[in-house]
Design an enzyme around this catalytic site. Structure first.
Site, PDB file in Angstrom:
ATOM      1  N   HIS A 197       0.866  -1.204   0.174  1.00  0.00           N
ATOM      2  CA  HIS A 197       0.047  -0.063   0.182  1.00  0.00           C
ATOM      3  C   HIS A 197       0.866   1.303   0.005  1.00  0.00           C
ATOM      4  O   HIS A 197       0.842   2.251   0.872  1.00  0.00           O
ATOM      5  CB  HIS A 197      -0.914  -0.028   1.196  1.00  0.00           C
ATOM      6  CG  HIS A 197      -2.408   0.225   0.993  1.00  0.00           C
ATOM      7  ND1 HIS A 197      -3.043  -0.599   0.018  1.00  0.00           N
ATOM      8  CD2 HIS A 197      -3.121   1.368   1.192  1.00  0.00           C
ATOM      9  CE1 HIS A 197      -4.469  -0.097  -0.037  1.00  0.00           C
ATOM     10  NE2 HIS A 197      -4.350   0.876   0.583  1.00  0.00           N
ATOM     11  N   THR A 207      -2.661  -0.783  -9.046  1.00  0.00           N
ATOM     12  CA  THR A 207      -2.284  -2.339  -8.988  1.00  0.00           C
ATOM     13  C   THR A 207      -2.823  -2.840 -10.244  1.00  0.00           C
ATOM     14  O   THR A 207      -2.531  -3.831 -10.917  1.00  0.00           O
ATOM     15  CB  THR A 207      -2.732  -2.939  -7.714  1.00  0.00           C
ATOM     16  OG1 THR A 207      -1.890  -2.406  -6.775  1.00  0.00           O
ATOM     17  CG2 THR A 207      -2.455  -4.600  -7.569  1.00  0.00           C
TER      18      THR A 207
END
Length: 348
Positions: A197, A207
């Site tokens: 993250h 992502t």
């Protein structure tokens, strides 16, 4: 990064159901070159539609929706000069990030690329992109009663650069070594990037965009023609549940990656099934009404809208689709919930 510390232990024994999905994926990959040679016009049309669907779906997963469909289409096409709010800005930003990855010159995979994609994502808004998080963050779920519960704790601010660099280095080395299936490695990369993250906001979209690019780099081009993000958006509960299961004990490197990999690989196998159905429909001949009928009865999702049929059958007009749907409804084969554009159809 943690998923790549001991790959043989972590993913050396692939569950049988995952093996079955990987066979479907590899079979589909083998047919892509044939379709590129024989159906170039169809693939161009599918790629255009998948691009639009991916931009809208990946944004919608994060609650970023432009309600005016005509304006959303114009933003995705790059035909809007003035963006009115954050949703419009971030929809345009994701378009830029995804389009950048559709170019061949995005390689190589490195931290600079990840930061550049993040910069593109937020280029139209007030929040600056292109920098790693500067404050500690948590990933939380909103419960039905309105309260929030922690899903997992990402990597600390101080450790993020090293973890991100380590992930990229180990992923690239694992792909070069060729000891494990490349789709499994892409799935692990996505899992680790989401768990690290590295940004305050935009982690999911970055992502998903990179996942498309890495699959294509590994030779799995289906995400050019079938929107992976659309399937994820439609199965969001399963998406988040699988991530929750596989991030448990990630920091100790004792996590179980298979809940996530089973979901991810299953979605990709489903994309190849859909791609096969789309190309088969185009090659089968017959009238346009026959093609709509075949798609609806044998290949459509359990619940679908006219837009899904339109995407699946380029060149077939909406009036033709509506005519066939009305015929199938009169025959008692399908039913409809709602009216107009929002109507959802299903097999009886």
């Amino acid at each position: 990064m943690k998923s790549f510390e001991d790959l043989d232990r972590l993913v050396g024994a692939v569950p049988f159901d995952v093996v079955t999905h990987l066979r479907t994926i590899d079979t589909g990959r083998g047919s892509e070159a044939l379709y590129r040679d024989k159906l170039p016009a169809l693939l161009t049309s599918l790629a255009d539609r998948a691009r639009v669907a991916s931009i809208e779906a990946s944004s919608a997963i994060e609650g970023i929706v432009v309600e005016n469909r005509t304006r959303a289409a114009a933003i995705v096409s790059g035909d809007v000069d003035q963006l009115h709010d954050r949703s419009e800005q971030e929809l345009a930003g994701y378009r830029s990030a995804l389009d950048y990855l559709y170019q061949e010159q995005w390689r190589p995979l490195n931290i600079g690329l990840v930061l550049h994609l993040h910069r593109l994502l937020f280029q139209y808004g007030a929040t600056p992109g292109g920098q790693l998080k500067q404050v500690e963050n948590l990933v939380v779920d909103r419960l039905p009663d309105g309260t929030r519960a922690k899903r997992f704790t990402p990597v600390s601010v101080a450790s993020t650069p090293a973890y991100l660099d380590g992930l990229i280095t180990r992923y690239s080395a694992a792909q070069d070594a060729g000891r494990h299936h490349p789709v499994v490695l892409v799935g692990l990369f996505a899992l680790d990037l989401l768990t690290i993250h590295p940004f305050v906001d935009g982690n999911g979209r970055i992502t998903r965009a990179l996942t498309n690019a890495l699959l294509q780099e590994a030779g799995y081009d289906v995400t050019r023609y079938v929107s992976l993000e659309t399937t994820i958006a439609r199965s969001a509960d399963a998406y988040y549940a699988s991530l929750l299961s596989s991030t448990h004990r990630w920091h100790e490197a004792t996590h179980d990656p298979w809940p996530w990999l089973r979901y991810f690989i299953g979605v990709l196998a489903g994309s190849y099934d859909q791609f096969t159905a789309l190309t088969a429909s185009a090659r089968s001949g017959g009238s346009k009404q026959d093609r709509v009928r075949d798609y609806v009865l044998h290949h459509a999702p359990e619940a679908f809208q006219i837009g899904d049929v339109r995407t699946a059958l380029p060149g077939v007009s909406d009036p033709t689709i509506r005519l066939v749907l009305a015929q199938l409804k009169a025959e008692g084969l399908i039913d409809v919930d709602g009216t107009g554009r929002g109507a959802t159809w299903s097999i009886v």
